[in-house]
Design a protein around this motif. Sequence first.
Motif, PDB file in Angstrom:
ATOM      1  N   GLN A  53      88.967 -44.060 -66.709  1.00 25.44           N
ATOM      2  CA  GLN A  53      88.935 -45.085 -65.668  1.00 25.44           C
ATOM      3  C   GLN A  53      89.758 -44.661 -64.461  1.00 25.44           C
ATOM      4  O   GLN A  53      89.392 -44.906 -63.310  1.00 25.44           O
ATOM      5  CB  GLN A  53      89.477 -46.417 -66.207  1.00 25.44           C
ATOM      6  CG  GLN A  53      88.555 -47.141 -67.167  1.00 25.44           C
ATOM      7  CD  GLN A  53      89.148 -48.469 -67.614  1.00 25.44           C
ATOM      8  OE1 GLN A  53      90.324 -48.733 -67.405  1.00 25.44           O
ATOM      9  NE2 GLN A  53      88.331 -49.297 -68.233  1.00 25.44           N
ATOM     10  N   SER A  91      93.446 -53.271 -64.826  1.00 21.51           N
ATOM     11  CA  SER A  91      92.043 -53.381 -64.432  1.00 21.51           C
ATOM     12  C   SER A  91      91.889 -53.651 -62.940  1.00 21.51           C
ATOM     13  O   SER A  91      91.059 -53.033 -62.261  1.00 21.51           O
ATOM     14  CB  SER A  91      91.366 -54.502 -65.237  1.00 21.51           C
ATOM     15  OG  SER A  91      91.419 -54.220 -66.620  1.00 21.51           O
ATOM     16  N   THR A 144      84.918 -51.719 -65.548  1.00 23.61           N
ATOM     17  CA  THR A 144      86.312 -52.159 -65.654  1.00 23.61           C
ATOM     18  C   THR A 144      86.432 -53.670 -65.541  1.00 23.61           C
ATOM     19  O   THR A 144      87.194 -54.311 -66.277  1.00 23.61           O
ATOM     20  CB  THR A 144      87.155 -51.486 -64.550  1.00 23.61           C
ATOM     21  OG1 THR A 144      87.027 -50.063 -64.656  1.00 23.61           O
ATOM     22  CG2 THR A 144      88.620 -51.875 -64.684  1.00 23.61           C
ATOM     23  N   ASP A 186      85.266 -55.196 -68.795  1.00 26.56           N
ATOM     24  CA  ASP A 186      86.281 -55.020 -69.841  1.00 26.56           C
ATOM     25  C   ASP A 186      87.450 -55.978 -69.634  1.00 26.56           C
ATOM     26  O   ASP A 186      87.985 -56.538 -70.598  1.00 26.56           O
ATOM     27  CB  ASP A 186      86.795 -53.577 -69.841  1.00 26.56           C
ATOM     28  CG  ASP A 186      85.729 -52.587 -70.290  1.00 26.56           C
ATOM     29  OD1 ASP A 186      84.726 -53.041 -70.908  1.00 26.56           O
ATOM     30  OD2 ASP A 186      85.886 -51.381 -70.025  1.00 26.56           O
ATOM     31  N   ALA A 187      87.847 -56.168 -68.363  1.00 22.86           N
ATOM     32  CA  ALA A 187      88.955 -57.084 -68.076  1.00 22.86           C
ATOM     33  C   ALA A 187      88.582 -58.518 -68.452  1.00 22.86           C
ATOM     34  O   ALA A 187      89.397 -59.261 -69.019  1.00 22.86           O
ATOM     35  CB  ALA A 187      89.341 -57.005 -66.600  1.00 22.86           C
TER      36      ALA A 187
END
Length: 389
Positions: free
Chosen positions: A266, A197, A229, A232-233
């Motif tokens: 991504q 990430s 991102t 999500d991390a």
Amino acid sequence: MYRLNIWLRGHPWVRDLPLYALFVFMRPMSAPPGVPHAVLLIPYLFLLPLFWRRRYPRIAAALIIAGVIAQYSTDVWAFDRGRGDLALAVVLFTLVKRGDRRFAAVVAGCALALDIGWAVVWGVAAQNIPTAFLAGLPLHIAAWALGEFFRAREKLTAEEGARAELAASEEKAQARAAVAEERTRIARELHDVLAHSMSVIVLNAEGAKLIRHQDPESVDRTLDTISRTGRDALAELRRLLEVLHAGEAGRSPQPTVTELQALVDQVSTGGRQVDLVVTGEPAELPASAALQVYRIVQEALTNMIKHASADATGRVEVAFGPGGARREVRVEVTNSGGTERPAPALPSSGRGLTGMAQRVEMYHGKLDTGPTEDGGYRVSATLVLEDAA
């Protein structure tokens, strides 16, 4: 009752009180007429060695044998045979229980000789020498047998205690190993999640800085990618922390192979082209194996972001293979060399390839990594899934 037994083990003299009472109140077999009562009290001296029989069993045995010899040597005490035989039986039991069988055999031999001597010298008065000889033999045999029994029981108890301690030690070792394994797994997950990430975020941030004047709309898309991102991390990090605090019950669903396309997307932002080719169906694929496939692809793409040039292209190929008793899942991630000069390398922990090797090893597979002819890099992993049946 259990506490009473524990207390008695710590105070053995309490258990000896009935024995001492027996020595005190035992009536002599017979006594010559006109013998002073003070003389009849002399056999009670057998009690003194018995007080120390646990700490100094050999000395106590020697003193009692000497006392019995003195007792059998005079007609004043000879017919008070019961105390002498009982004292010999007690020290014989003590020696056998302690495992001193050699010295116990010497004491038993002395007791046998004393019984024979008493039968020859004083048994005539009883008009039955064999009966007089055999009178004390059952007592000595019983003392030896009881000593062996209690020694075997104590040895068994000690072995059971040792086994219990060993089992407890093994349980603690397994618990420590499980904790260490879980920590290693979480560390690997943290590395895979955060390294990927953060690499995507850094790559897109630098790309947005370069094209902010030429293509403002692309910058907006890049910033959206950075935001997504990062979120999500954070979600992955929160999940791992929940696992760390709550254990297995706190684990939320892991990434699956169906999310490979989002993972590739991504990396494809900012002008870099990465293709995904999936063959076969991931049906009936164990969740753990699906997670390893996802993490291997994630780590390989992370390495590409860190080390490949900006115009390098990538290709992710995942072949799930046919189902059956033995199923092989193949993962191959390659990137070209590119023509631009690579950007400054991002910080690396050096655990990426090691983590991939551990994941492959879990499924008895094979990992091949190395440069390609055009200056790129290739990661090839094979996971072997075998039916436990």
